[in-house]
Design an enzyme around this catalytic site. Structure first.
Site, PDB file in Angstrom:
ATOM      1  CG  HIS A   1      -1.326  16.814 -33.935  1.00  0.00           C
ATOM      2  ND1 HIS A   1      -1.371  15.882 -34.275  1.00  0.00           N
ATOM      3  CD2 HIS A   1      -2.657  16.836 -35.340  1.00  0.00           C
ATOM      4  CE1 HIS A   1      -1.581  15.405 -35.515  1.00  0.00           C
ATOM      5  NE2 HIS A   1      -2.178  16.431 -36.032  1.00  0.00           N
TER       6      HIS A   1
ATOM      7  CG  ASP B   1      -1.495  12.975 -31.005  1.00  0.00           C
ATOM      8  OD1 ASP B   1      -1.076  14.281 -31.177  1.00  0.00           O
ATOM      9  OD2 ASP B   1      -2.487  12.652 -31.339  1.00  0.00           O
TER      10      ASP B   1
ATOM     11  CG  ASP C   1      -1.991  14.503 -39.034  1.00  0.00           C
ATOM     12  OD1 ASP C   1      -2.582  15.378 -38.694  1.00  0.00           O
ATOM     13  OD2 ASP C   1      -2.772  13.350 -39.691  1.00  0.00           O
TER      14      ASP C   1
ATOM     15  CD  GLU D   1      -5.825  16.285 -34.409  1.00  0.00           C
ATOM     16  OE1 GLU D   1      -7.219  16.585 -35.222  1.00  0.00           O
ATOM     17  OE2 GLU D   1      -5.456  15.069 -34.840  1.00  0.00           O
ATOM     18  CD  GLU D   2      -3.736  12.029 -35.525  1.00  0.00           C
ATOM     19  OE1 GLU D   2      -5.110  11.535 -35.823  1.00  0.00           O
ATOM     20  OE2 GLU D   2      -3.470  12.784 -36.760  1.00  0.00           O
TER      21      GLU D   2
END
Length: 430
Positions: free
Chosen positions: A81, A83, A114, A148-149
């Protein structure tokens, strides 16, 4: 094996991606467009034909396919991802979107772990293959996702629903939260995720009789809700050992020289952290809302609970919430995603183990189940079994779980390079 140029590019690409502020504040507030255009440009330079897809303006995803040499082999999805979660600059030692590399070889910034470092590895590997004329055995679909977050509405959820054809033939996928160094008992462990607990975000509501704060009122919405929240917070969920967790505990116990004991994980030393949150369902109250003035009893009260469910534990979870909330408090799913499990005896899992051990012969790859979730949940709707494998070498003083979403998120440059070597080797040989 990753060449010198690729080892430089993985650092360069991580820095560049960190500098794009792709903060996801939830509720649709995010912008991945510039990062997506960057990734698409790098893929196109490697001869791929990426497409940028959006459910809403600037909520951008990138998908590209690299055909393998074996048309009979199932395709592999590799996804990361774009974001990131918010970062309060005042709390950080450096600008969280600087991509600064310090004198100790640490690359700083939101998303370094991440998971923009993994995104950079994906780009660097593809470009190396283009220079060398290499094609993997399996066809690979590379996906760089938005959102995704939050709830993945604009990212993997949208891709799985509206663009399923792009993932045709994919039977397995790899993404974040696995393959990193975890230090325990003087050993270097590399947990590879083969499962995820399901997401069960709940909204609780209570209704009562509004009135003056000085008057007796047995029909108080706040009291009803507070009672349910207290019961939920104090509830001790029963043990539910899934096959992945059983395999994890067995391997970790053997490495630490103890017998498996689910009731007492102390023998696993630091590695107990890898399994302690996945032995049972959980429900943690996180939000309480009620009232507007101290002398007014409100008619409504509301709360939110972060529930997580082990594979096979859905019925137990729902029955328990009914019991704990009782007749006076209603609950509903505000957001729900299924638990996942993938085989730990598959050729793909074996290939991940082999890739790690090729570059760290004294390391110990082990299976584990994630306590939270990833985009693998959405892609599972397409029949894709998901693994957590974003390899990264970390020193003992680092903690993957503490730095991801934490203040001063950073990654060792050499750790990124190790990750690229492992990932490229796996993708070439899977």
């Amino acid at each position: 094996m990753a060449d010198a140029r690729a080892l430089e590019e993985v650092v360069e690409f991580t820095r560049d991606l960190v500098r794009f502020d792709t903060t996801n504040r939830g509720g649709g507030d995010g912008n991945e467009r510039e990062a997506a255009e960057y990734a698409a440009e790098k893929l196109a330079e490697a001869g791929l034909e990426p497409v940028i897809l959006e459910k809403a303006p600037n909520r951008s995803n990138v998908v590209a396919r690299l055909e393998g040499t074996d048309p009979e082999a199932p395709a592999l999805l590799v996804h990361g991802h774009l974001d990131v979660v918010p970062a309060a600059a005042a709390d950080w030692s450096v600008d969280p979107f600087s991509g600064e590399v310090d004198a100790d070889g640490m690359l700083w910034g939101r998303g370094t772990i991440d998971m923009k470092g993994m995104d950079a590895m994906m780009l660097a590997a593809v470009r190396e293959w283009a220079r060398e004329g290499v094609r993997p055995r399996r066809s690979i679909v590379f996906a760089f996702t938005a959102d995704e977050e939050a709830e993945a509405e604009y990212g993997s959820g949208y891709l799985a629903e509206a663009h399923a054809g792009l993932f045709e033939g994919c039977t397995e996928g790899i993404s974040e939260s696995g393959g990193f160094t975890f230090h325990s008992g003087g050993m270097r462990l590399y947990p590879i995720a083969a499962g995820e607990r399901g997401t069960a975000w709940l909204e609780l509501t209570a209704r009562g009789r509004a009135g003056h704060g000085s008057k007796a009122n047995p029909d108080n919405a706040v009291s009803k809700l507070a009672g349910a929240i207290a019961r939920i917070g104090a509830h001790e969920w029963p043990l539910r050992v899934t096959p992945v967790v059983e395999a994890a505990v067995a391997e970790l116990a053997a490495l630490h020289g103890v017998e498996p004991d689910y009731a007492d994980l102390r023998g696993l030393q630091e590695a107990a952290q890898l399994v302690e949150s996945t032995l049972r369902n959980s429900a943690n109250p996180t939000v309480l809302e009620a009232g507007y003035k101290v002398n007014v009893i409100p008619e409504h009260a509301r709360a939110e609970v972060d529930g997580r469910v082990v594979p096979g534990g859905e019925a137990e979870f729902e029955a328990t919430m009914d019991e704990l909330c009782g007749p006076d408090v209603a609950w509903r799913y505000a957001h729900r995603e299924r638990p996942l499990t993938a085989p730990v005896d598959s050729p793909t899992f074996a290939a991940m183990r082999a890739a790690i051990q090729r570059f760290d012969p004294e390391g110990h790859p082990v299976p584990f189940c994630m306590s939270g979730g990833t985009d693998a949940k959405q892609f599972s709707r397409l029949g894709i079994a998901g693994y957590g494998f974003s390899p990264l070498a970390l020193p003992p003083e680092f903690g993957y779980g503490k730095l991801a979403h934490g203040v001063d998120e950073r990654v060792p440059v050499e750790g990124l390079r190790f990750g690229l070597r492992v990932l490229e080797d796996f993708l070439r040989n899977a």
